[in-house]
Design a protein around this motif. Structure first.
Motif, short mmCIF file in Angstrom:
data_model
loop_
_atom_site.label_atom_id
_atom_site.label_comp_id
_atom_site.label_asym_id
_atom_site.label_seq_id
_atom_site.Cartn_x
_atom_site.Cartn_y
_atom_site.Cartn_z
N SER A 78 1.42 5.16 1.06
CA SER A 78 1.19 5.76 2.36
C SER A 78 1.10 7.27 2.24
CB SER A 78 2.30 5.37 3.33
OG SER A 78 3.56 5.70 2.78
N ASN A 102 0.83 -1.21 0.00
CA ASN A 102 0.00 0.00 0.00
C ASN A 102 0.86 1.25 0.00
OD1 ASN A 102 -2.62 -1.21 0.04
ND2 ASN A 102 -2.15 -1.87 2.12
N SER A 107 4.89 7.33 -1.35
CA SER A 107 4.60 7.87 -0.04
C SER A 107 4.38 9.36 -0.25
CB SER A 107 5.78 7.63 0.90
OG SER A 107 5.54 8.23 2.14
#
Length: 169
Positions: free
Chosen positions: A64, A62, A103
């Motif tokens: 972030s 995933n 990110s």
């Protein structure tokens, strides 16, 4: 999936595993977008007319998001290389994490400004200022730096006029 044609010439079906790694989601050969590890299967017809069953072995990493809360005096140079002189809560910076996914970092910056003041004083013969120095002559260059409650500098400049006492007989 395609139907299996078996006219007696199919001696074996084949199986294989499709190992995939993706960020956030992955659309596989079956047209389905997966957002988590899945063991989906897809059957197709091999060139020999037998079934070929493919199993998905999917690892999802995933992306972030983070908020970088900063407070600074007068200006702040952030990771994007920009020097900010005003509050900012909209700047973003995208970095790639060790797993290859994005990110996204959002800046939440509060800027406090330093201040300058002039302390105008008039005294007879001498004057002891906040810096602890006793002045006996006019002075407009002495400065004293104090820290304000927000942590920034407050620079005070003395503007002193000395009147001398006189004596008479």
């Amino acid at each position: 999936p395609l139907a299996t044609i078996n006219n007696g010439n199919c001696n074996y079906n084949t199986t294989s595993t499709d190992v995939q790694t993706a960020c956030d989601s992955y659309t596989w050969i079956d047209g389905i977008t997966y957002t988590q590890n899945n063991t989906a299967t897809f059957t197709t017809q091999a060139s020999n007319g037998c079934d070929s069953v493919i199993t998905l072995d999917l690892t999802i990493h995933n992306s972030s998001t983070f908020t970088d809360v900063q407070t600074a005096c007068d200006s702040y140079t952030w990771i994007d290389g920009t020097t900010y002189t005003q509050n900012n809560n909209t700047a973003t910076f995208t970095a790639q994490t060790s797993n290859g996914c994005d990110s996204v970092i959002t800046l939440d910056l509060t800027i406090h400004n330093s201040s300058t003041f002039t302390d105008v004083q008039t005294a007879c013969d001498s004057y002891t200022w906040i810096d602890g120095t006793t002045y006996t002559q006019n002075n407009n260059t002495a400065t004293f730096t104090a820290q304000t409650s927000n942590g920034c500098d407050s620079v005070i400049t003395l503007d002193l006029t000395i009147h001398n006492s006189s004596t008479f007989t």
